[in-house]
Design a protein around this motif. Structure first.
Motif, PDB file in Angstrom:
ATOM      1  N   THR A  70       0.613  -1.273  -0.078  1.00 46.33           N
ATOM      2  CA  THR A  70       0.015   0.056  -0.120  1.00 46.33           C
ATOM      3  C   THR A  70       0.965   1.325  -0.113  1.00 46.33           C
ATOM      4  OG1 THR A  70      -1.783  -1.097   1.291  1.00 46.33           O
ATOM      5  CG2 THR A  70      -1.712   1.137   1.358  1.00 46.33           C
ATOM      6  N   LEU A  74       1.112   4.112  -2.958  1.00 55.52           N
ATOM      7  CA  LEU A  74       0.526   5.526  -2.712  1.00 55.52           C
ATOM      8  C   LEU A  74       1.851   6.486  -2.930  1.00 55.52           C
ATOM      9  CD1 LEU A  74      -1.793   4.953   0.509  1.00 55.52           C
ATOM     10  CD2 LEU A  74      -2.543   5.621  -1.839  1.00 55.52           C
ATOM     11  N   MET A 144      -7.503   3.332  -5.618  1.00 53.81           N
ATOM     12  CA  MET A 144      -6.323   3.897  -4.902  1.00 53.81           C
ATOM     13  C   MET A 144      -6.237   5.178  -5.475  1.00 53.81           C
ATOM     14  SD  MET A 144      -5.141   1.649  -2.632  1.00 53.81           S
ATOM     15  CE  MET A 144      -3.426   2.182  -2.612  1.00 53.81           C
ATOM     16  N   TYR A 147      -7.715   7.925  -3.517  1.00 50.45           N
ATOM     17  CA  TYR A 147      -7.297   8.222  -1.988  1.00 50.45           C
ATOM     18  C   TYR A 147      -5.787   8.537  -1.985  1.00 50.45           C
ATOM     19  CZ  TYR A 147     -12.006   6.218  -1.219  1.00 50.45           C
ATOM     20  OH  TYR A 147     -13.395   6.047  -1.398  1.00 50.45           O
ATOM     21  N   GLU A 150      -4.966  10.637   1.112  1.00 49.47           N
ATOM     22  CA  GLU A 150      -5.698  10.234   2.197  1.00 49.47           C
ATOM     23  C   GLU A 150      -4.648   9.266   3.008  1.00 49.47           C
ATOM     24  OE1 GLU A 150      -8.396  11.582   3.031  1.00 49.47           O
ATOM     25  OE2 GLU A 150      -9.041  12.158   0.971  1.00 49.47           O
ATOM     26  N   ASN A 151      -4.943   9.046   4.245  1.00 50.48           N
ATOM     27  CA  ASN A 151      -3.925   8.434   5.106  1.00 50.48           C
ATOM     28  C   ASN A 151      -4.728   6.997   5.372  1.00 50.48           C
ATOM     29  OD1 ASN A 151      -2.270   7.741   6.983  1.00 50.48           O
ATOM     30  ND2 ASN A 151      -3.268   8.623   8.705  1.00 50.48           N
ATOM     31  N   VAL A 152      -3.870   5.827   4.915  1.00 50.84           N
ATOM     32  CA  VAL A 152      -4.291   4.581   5.016  1.00 50.84           C
ATOM     33  C   VAL A 152      -3.555   4.017   6.191  1.00 50.84           C
ATOM     34  CG1 VAL A 152      -4.181   2.265   3.795  1.00 50.84           C
ATOM     35  CG2 VAL A 152      -4.502   4.375   2.517  1.00 50.84           C
ATOM     36  N   THR A 170      -7.789  -2.836   7.136  1.00 52.80           N
ATOM     37  CA  THR A 170      -7.276  -1.173   7.097  1.00 52.80           C
ATOM     38  C   THR A 170      -8.195  -0.138   7.030  1.00 52.80           C
ATOM     39  OG1 THR A 170      -7.099  -1.095   4.653  1.00 52.80           O
ATOM     40  CG2 THR A 170      -5.417  -2.159   5.692  1.00 52.80           C
ATOM     41  N   GLU A 171      -7.892   0.985   7.347  1.00 51.65           N
ATOM     42  CA  GLU A 171      -8.744   2.155   7.121  1.00 51.65           C
ATOM     43  C   GLU A 171      -8.357   3.163   6.391  1.00 51.65           C
ATOM     44  OE1 GLU A 171      -9.688   3.405  10.993  1.00 51.65           O
ATOM     45  OE2 GLU A 171     -11.203   1.774  11.576  1.00 51.65           O
ATOM     46  N   ILE A 172      -9.115   3.559   5.420  1.00 44.66           N
ATOM     47  CA  ILE A 172      -8.740   5.025   4.617  1.00 44.66           C
ATOM     48  C   ILE A 172      -9.330   5.998   5.322  1.00 44.66           C
ATOM     49  CG2 ILE A 172      -9.073   6.102   2.594  1.00 44.66           C
ATOM     50  CD1 ILE A 172      -9.256   3.445   0.892  1.00 44.66           C
ATOM     51  N   ARG A 173      -8.384   6.819   6.070  1.00 46.43           N
ATOM     52  CA  ARG A 173      -9.048   7.755   6.946  1.00 46.43           C
ATOM     53  C   ARG A 173      -9.095   9.183   6.244  1.00 46.43           C
ATOM     54  NH1 ARG A 173      -6.219   6.015  12.726  1.00 46.43           N
ATOM     55  NH2 ARG A 173      -7.498   4.132  12.892  1.00 46.43           N
ATOM     56  N   ARG A 174      -9.950   9.983   5.862  1.00 47.45           N
ATOM     57  CA  ARG A 174     -10.137  11.028   5.110  1.00 47.45           C
ATOM     58  C   ARG A 174     -10.102  12.444   6.071  1.00 47.45           C
ATOM     59  NH1 ARG A 174     -15.503   9.605   1.844  1.00 47.45           N
ATOM     60  NH2 ARG A 174     -16.079   8.977   3.903  1.00 47.45           N
TER      61      ARG A 174
END
Length: 240
Positions: A70, A74, A144, A147, A150-152, A170-174
């Motif tokens: 990941t 990114l 991908m 995002y 964004e913070n994965v 995992t979390e995609i934190r927007r």
């Protein structure tokens, strides 16, 4: 049988020995030997590096593999932001290089067809995974790309010592809105851990495809599904 006198033969043998000694110890011969030795050592080192890389991949835990892959994806998207704007197809090339090697596409393709996989012909079993791979590639790469900024976050994964199956969450934190949970189902193979399903916000990608594909196969057969999938992939690949 020799037709030269013994004295001539002796002088000729002496000259041959001297000539071989001169060639053997000449500067060019020394350079050639050094170059040969260098090439052999370099090739040996490359073999060790390749074997070491494979060993490292095989030794990685599922969590480590997801985190590394990941991060690489990114980072590549951020580095090539301008190129991706000019050529959106570049996203697919990056995902194909960085992400897809860690997907067990053959297992995924067989599973989404379900009972229809057993009835498929040998040619269909060879061609369908290729088309399905393109679909997975574009689905994942497009997601991908959305995002990139964004913070994965990779959530802690509990893995038993002898486990051959794992779920990496995992979390995609927007910056705005709730986090998007993305989970990777993985299994251990001879080549290391491989992804065989992805769930986005609780929805399994493979379950979704399996339902849709099953309806298409019932209407038009496996061949009809493959034609539709191939047409879709071609259309997406030609779009800018």
């Amino acid at each position: 049988m020799n037709y030269l006198p013994t004295s001539h033969l002796s002088r000729r043998n002496d000259w041959n020995r001297q000539r071989k000694a001169i060639i053997h110890h000449s500067p060019m011969a020394v350079v050639f030997k050094l170059l040969t030795a260098t090439v052999i050592i370099t090739l040996f080192a490359l073999v060790l590096m390749i074997e070491s890389a494979h060993a490292m991949a095989a030794d990685q835990t599922p969590e480590q593999l997801v985190k590394q892959t990941t991060s690489q994806m990114l980072h590549a998207l951020q580095e090539e932001r301008e190129e991706v704007k000019k050529n959106p197809q570049r996203v697919y090339a990056l995902a194909d290089e960085i992400v897809l090697p860690h997907f067990d596409v053959q297992r995924m393709a067989a599973w989404v067809l379900g009972k229809h996989w057993r009835k498929a012909t040998a040619i269909q079993k060879q061609q369908f995974p290729n088309e399905f791979r393109k679909l997975i590639l574009r689905t994942y790469a497009t997601a991908m790309a959305e995002y990139t900024d964004e913070n994965v976050v990779i959530l802690p994964t509990r893995l038993e010592p002898d486990s051959t199956d794992s779920l990496v969450r995992t979390e995609i934190r927007r910056s705005t809105g709730p986090a998007i949970p993305v989970a990777y189902r993985m299994h251990k193979t001879a080549g290391g851990w491989k992804v065989y399903d992805i769930s986005i916000d609780g929805i399994s990608l493979l379950n979704n495809y399996r339902r849709n594909f099953s309806r298409e196969v019932r209407r038009n057969g496996v061949e009809g599904l493959m034609k539709k999938l191939s047409s879709h992939n071609t259309q997406v690949a030609s779009s800018k």
